[in-house]
Design a protein around this motif. Structure first.
Motif, PDB file in Angstrom:
ATOM      1  N   ASP A  69      -0.412  -5.932   2.849  1.00 17.89           N
ATOM      2  CA  ASP A  69       0.567  -6.359   3.695  1.00 17.89           C
ATOM      3  C   ASP A  69       1.495  -5.529   4.317  1.00 17.89           C
ATOM      4  OD1 ASP A  69      -0.380  -9.158   3.021  1.00 17.89           O
ATOM      5  OD2 ASP A  69       0.326  -8.537   0.926  1.00 17.89           O
ATOM      6  N   ARG A  70       1.770  -4.400   3.725  1.00 25.35           N
ATOM      7  CA  ARG A  70       2.556  -3.593   4.243  1.00 25.35           C
ATOM      8  C   ARG A  70       2.381  -2.283   3.394  1.00 25.35           C
ATOM      9  NH1 ARG A  70       8.280  -2.955   1.802  1.00 25.35           N
ATOM     10  NH2 ARG A  70       7.467  -4.561   0.396  1.00 25.35           N
ATOM     11  N   ILE A  71       2.419  -1.247   4.336  1.00 23.95           N
ATOM     12  CA  ILE A  71       2.335   0.185   3.660  1.00 23.95           C
ATOM     13  C   ILE A  71       3.578   1.311   3.791  1.00 23.95           C
ATOM     14  CG2 ILE A  71       1.082   2.313   4.314  1.00 23.95           C
ATOM     15  CD1 ILE A  71      -1.125   0.590   5.389  1.00 23.95           C
ATOM     16  N   ILE A  72       3.800   1.838   2.619  1.00 21.00           N
ATOM     17  CA  ILE A  72       4.994   2.797   2.424  1.00 21.00           C
ATOM     18  C   ILE A  72       4.145   4.110   2.605  1.00 21.00           C
ATOM     19  CG2 ILE A  72       6.430   3.744   1.087  1.00 21.00           C
ATOM     20  CD1 ILE A  72       7.561   1.000   0.426  1.00 21.00           C
ATOM     21  N   VAL A  73       4.680   5.087   3.325  1.00 17.71           N
ATOM     22  CA  VAL A  73       4.170   6.347   3.425  1.00 17.71           C
ATOM     23  C   VAL A  73       5.017   7.331   2.793  1.00 17.71           C
ATOM     24  CG1 VAL A  73       3.056   8.075   5.069  1.00 17.71           C
ATOM     25  CG2 VAL A  73       3.184   5.682   5.742  1.00 17.71           C
ATOM     26  N   LEU A  74       4.380   8.014   1.728  1.00 22.63           N
ATOM     27  CA  LEU A  74       5.123   9.054   1.242  1.00 22.63           C
ATOM     28  C   LEU A  74       4.845  10.460   1.793  1.00 22.63           C
ATOM     29  CD1 LEU A  74       5.126   8.414  -2.560  1.00 22.63           C
ATOM     30  CD2 LEU A  74       6.862   7.532  -0.990  1.00 22.63           C
ATOM     31  N   GLU A 133       7.487   3.153   6.819  1.00 24.15           N
ATOM     32  CA  GLU A 133       7.182   2.095   6.116  1.00 24.15           C
ATOM     33  C   GLU A 133       6.453   1.044   7.291  1.00 24.15           C
ATOM     34  OE1 GLU A 133      10.120  -0.359   4.111  1.00 24.15           O
ATOM     35  OE2 GLU A 133       9.035  -2.249   4.736  1.00 24.15           O
ATOM     36  N   ILE A 134       5.589   0.582   7.317  1.00 26.63           N
ATOM     37  CA  ILE A 134       4.886  -0.176   8.223  1.00 26.63           C
ATOM     38  C   ILE A 134       4.306  -1.731   8.059  1.00 26.63           C
ATOM     39  CG2 ILE A 134       2.954   0.191  10.223  1.00 26.63           C
ATOM     40  CD1 ILE A 134       2.686   2.899   9.084  1.00 26.63           C
ATOM     41  N   GLY A 164       0.788  -1.217   0.176  1.00 29.98           N
ATOM     42  CA  GLY A 164      -0.064   0.031   0.108  1.00 29.98           C
ATOM     43  C   GLY A 164       0.871   1.146  -0.118  1.00 29.98           C
ATOM     44  N   PHE A 165       0.421   2.333  -0.638  1.00 31.55           N
ATOM     45  CA  PHE A 165       0.854   3.476  -0.480  1.00 31.55           C
ATOM     46  C   PHE A 165       0.049   4.571  -0.120  1.00 31.55           C
ATOM     47  CE2 PHE A 165       3.718   1.555  -3.493  1.00 31.55           C
ATOM     48  CZ  PHE A 165       5.017   2.252  -3.129  1.00 31.55           C
ATOM     49  N   ALA A 166       0.580   5.244   1.048  1.00 29.91           N
ATOM     50  CA  ALA A 166      -0.190   6.088   1.847  1.00 29.91           C
ATOM     51  C   ALA A 166       0.444   7.367   1.482  1.00 29.91           C
ATOM     52  CB  ALA A 166      -0.624   5.919   3.148  1.00 29.91           C
ATOM     53  N   LYS A 210       1.250  -6.122  10.883  1.00 24.87           N
ATOM     54  CA  LYS A 210       1.003  -6.133  12.352  1.00 24.87           C
ATOM     55  C   LYS A 210       0.969  -4.970  13.143  1.00 24.87           C
ATOM     56  CE  LYS A 210       5.668  -7.645  13.536  1.00 24.87           C
ATOM     57  NZ  LYS A 210       6.301  -6.652  12.657  1.00 24.87           N
ATOM     58  N   ASP A 211       1.704  -3.812  12.589  1.00 20.78           N
ATOM     59  CA  ASP A 211       1.730  -2.473  13.376  1.00 20.78           C
ATOM     60  C   ASP A 211       0.953  -1.469  12.665  1.00 20.78           C
ATOM     61  OD1 ASP A 211       4.198  -3.682  14.770  1.00 20.78           O
ATOM     62  OD2 ASP A 211       5.373  -3.392  12.983  1.00 20.78           O
ATOM     63  N   PHE A 212      -0.028  -1.736  11.660  1.00 14.80           N
ATOM     64  CA  PHE A 212      -0.851  -0.740  11.197  1.00 14.80           C
ATOM     65  C   PHE A 212      -1.456   0.076  12.097  1.00 14.80           C
ATOM     66  CE2 PHE A 212      -1.502  -2.977   6.877  1.00 14.80           C
ATOM     67  CZ  PHE A 212      -0.253  -2.829   6.564  1.00 14.80           C
ATOM     68  N   ASN A 213      -1.437   1.148  12.203  1.00 13.57           N
ATOM     69  CA  ASN A 213      -2.537   2.047  12.918  1.00 13.57           C
ATOM     70  C   ASN A 213      -2.595   3.424  12.508  1.00 13.57           C
ATOM     71  OD1 ASN A 213      -1.802   4.251  14.607  1.00 13.57           O
ATOM     72  ND2 ASN A 213      -0.307   2.544  15.336  1.00 13.57           N
ATOM     73  N   GLN A 214      -4.052   4.128  12.186  1.00 10.35           N
ATOM     74  CA  GLN A 214      -4.146   5.223  11.658  1.00 10.35           C
ATOM     75  C   GLN A 214      -3.226   6.234  12.023  1.00 10.35           C
ATOM     76  OE1 GLN A 214      -8.183   4.854  10.524  1.00 10.35           O
ATOM     77  NE2 GLN A 214      -8.489   6.899  10.026  1.00 10.35           N
ATOM     78  N   GLU A 215      -3.071   6.357  13.337  1.00  5.41           N
ATOM     79  CA  GLU A 215      -2.165   7.471  13.775  1.00  5.41           C
ATOM     80  C   GLU A 215      -0.843   7.806  13.179  1.00  5.41           C
ATOM     81  OE1 GLU A 215      -4.156   5.834  15.917  1.00  5.41           O
ATOM     82  OE2 GLU A 215      -5.698   7.505  15.710  1.00  5.41           O
ATOM     83  N   LEU A 216      -0.161   6.477  13.346  1.00  8.60           N
ATOM     84  CA  LEU A 216       1.191   6.153  12.617  1.00  8.60           C
ATOM     85  C   LEU A 216       1.155   6.622  11.242  1.00  8.60           C
ATOM     86  CD1 LEU A 216       3.899   5.318  13.852  1.00  8.60           C
ATOM     87  CD2 LEU A 216       3.288   2.819  12.911  1.00  8.60           C
TER      88      LEU A 216
END
Ligand SMILES: Nc1ncnc2c1ncn2[C@@H]1O[C@H](COP(=O)(O)OP(=O)(O)OP(=O)(O)O)[C@@H](O)[C@H]1O
Ligand SMILES: [Mg+2]
Length: 500
Positions: free
Chosen positions: A464-469, A477-478, A284-286, A481-487
């Motif tokens: 499975d994994r999110i990279i944030v730009l 990068e999350i 995922g890309f957020a 298992k560590d996903f959370n909106q605030e992060l």
């Protein structure tokens, strides 16, 4: 007696093969925010087009300000203070933001157009709406999100008494949506009546006083927002119960093997983008609007090649200069702005789906019509594309159904890597669920997905994994298992200084 700003009485509208509106009666109370919900193709846009004169009903009446009309006209609508933000943009790319706002109603000084006055007035509007756009900026240079904000500013500038918003939030990111909500609140406080169409339940509950549910061209019910909940609405919309939003994947399909790797990819506002995606993974890309997610997708797909860095795909460096290069390597992109970049409006559904795979289904340049039909049919069913047949021109489909056709087109390529840029924007709850299931099936069958989305919940539900730009760089990068909106939010709003 209730004070109605607008009443629609027994409105019916047919198109060849489609009963778009079936005896619909809708009453909008003055000063309320009235939400209109329903699946793709339920008739929402058609209904509001009858209020603005864009569509003439076959039967029924429209009552505005105590007067009864068999049909509206754009002029009548304007005289009655009805303004609309359409689902499809109506901006002129080559004009500035200010020129667009005053399109057809330029401020004049004597016989000359008073550019200064228009720019000042636009700047004032943008300030009031807290939008960071320069009035002189060409609309072409604005991102989809900002273009939408210009649309809103334009509608507001018309001193609307009744403002109709057809999926205004679809192209916006969370921060901008919040800004738009504040604007809606402000307009409501000023006594403006608002009709608000959206597929997003959180918005409906945040904004509306009452909700009307439509299904298959009929009004199912109008209900006070305080008297209902999401489950009830969804059931009313789809006519059946819908259980989990995010379908479970059988097992994690992620393999060890890296399918794609970028090394210090730069250009188009992006800096040093290095990441890996594994076979069978949903990455995922957020990020906020302007963070560079769409630009990254376009770079990988050869729409806008980068200036430096490397892309390694299946162990070999690739440098796609045009989309065909990427397609040949096995990469597909379902673009964000599907209307502009994708849909061939005058071509039928089957032609729109098959256009990327003509080589595969042709022999000596003759298209195998049977196969074309069969493939299109498969996607029509699996994605629940609502249409009387596959020979309908795309322009006659509802907004959400047009999007499904474009997604189908790229899935038909059967690429190894599929980049989805906002895949469910503007798509109804039922169809969203179908698309999620499809995405899961794809990875279970060994495909790999890069998924850009502004809906954090959706990313967290699927990836499975999110990279944030943020500002063109990877800011975080999350792992699942560590996903959370605030992060995610905190990474997304990280500026360059903080990241160091
Ligand atoms: N010009 C047209 N010609 C033929 N059919 C049309 C036309 N405009 C709309 N329709 C059909 O009328 C039905 C209602 O479409 P409408 O655009 O009102 O749906 P909607 O509720 O706004 O959907 P979405 O959520 O996807 O925007 C659809 O089946 C659509 O294909
Ligand atoms: Mg619509």
């Amino acid at each position: 007696m209730e004070d109605f700003a607008l009443q629609l009485k027994n409105i019916t509208k047919t198109y060849p093969g489609v009963l778009a509106l079936n005896d619909v009666t809708l009453e909008v109370i003055r000063g309320e925010v009235h939400a209109l919900v329903g699946e793709n193709g339920a008739g929402k846009s058609t209904l509001i087009k009858t209020c603005t004169g864009a569509v003439e009903p076959d039967r029924g009446k429209i009552v505005v300000n105590g007067k009864e009309y068999p049909a509206m006209s754009p002029r009548l609508a304007e005289e009655n203070g009805i303004a609309v933000i359409y689902q499809e943009f109506n901006l002129v790319d080559e004009l500035s933001a200010a020129e667009n706002i005053f399109l057809g109603k330029a401020i004049r000084k004597g016989i000359r157009i008073d550019r200064r006055a228009m720019e000042e007035r636009s700047a004032e509007l943008f300030r009031m709406l807290d939008i960071a756009i320069k009035p002189r900026e060409l609309v072409r240079n604005l991102t989809v999100g900002y273009q939408q904000l210009v649309e809103i500013a334009k509608a507001v500038s018309e001193k609307a008494k009744i403002l109709i918003m057809d999926e205004p939030s679809a192209p916006l990111t969370n921060a901008e949506v919040e800004k738009m909500f504040e604007m809606v609140d402000r307009l409501k406080a000023q006594g403006v009546t608002i009709i608000y169409i959206s597929h997003r339940m959180d918005e409906i509950f945040r904004l509306s006083d009452r909700i009307t549910v439509m299904r298959d061209g009929r009004k199912i019910e109008t209900i006070a927002t305080s008297q209902t909940n999401v489950e009830h609405l969804v059931t009313a919309m789809v006519g059946r119960e819908l259980k989990e939003t995010y379908p479970a994947r059988k097992s994690s399909a992620v393999k060890e093997a890296v399918l794609l790797e970028t090394r210090r990819l730069s250009g188009n506002g992006l800096k040093d983008i290095s990441f890996k995606v594994h076979r069978g993974e949903i990455l995922g890309f957020a990020g906020l609007i302007g963070a560079g997610r769409t630009e990254l997708a376009q770079m990988l797909f050869g729409v806008r090649p980068g200036t430096s860095g490397e892309i390694v795909f299946k162990g070999k460096p690739i440098a796609p200069k045009i989309p065909r290069d990427a397609i040949n390597s096995g990469i597909a992109l379902v673009p964000e702005d599907r209307k502009r970049q994708g849909a061939l409006l005058e071509i039928d559904i089957k032609g729109n789906i098959s256009m990327t795979i003509l080589d595969r289904i042709s022999r000596m340049s003759v298209v195998n019509k049977g196969r074309e039909q069969k493939i299109a049919e498969t996607y029509k069913d699996s994605m629940r594309i609502k249409t009387p047949d596959l020979f309908q021109k795309i322009k006659n489909l509802s907004g959400g159904n047009q999007q499904k056709v474009i997604i189908a087109r790229w899935l038909a390529v059967e690429p190894e890597l599929i980049i989805l840029d906002e895949p469910t924007r503007g798509i109804d709850v039922g169809a969203k669920h179908e698309i999620y299931k499809l995405i899961n099936e794809l990875v279970e069958n060994g495909k790999t997905i890069l998924m850009i989305s502004s809906e954090m919940e959706e990313l967290m539900g699927m990836a499975d994994r999110i990279i944030v730009l943020a500002e063109g760089r990877i800011s975080g990068e999350i792992d699942r298992k560590d996903f959370n909106q605030e992060l995610i939010m905190s990474y997304a709003s990280r500026t360059e200084k903080e990241a160091v």
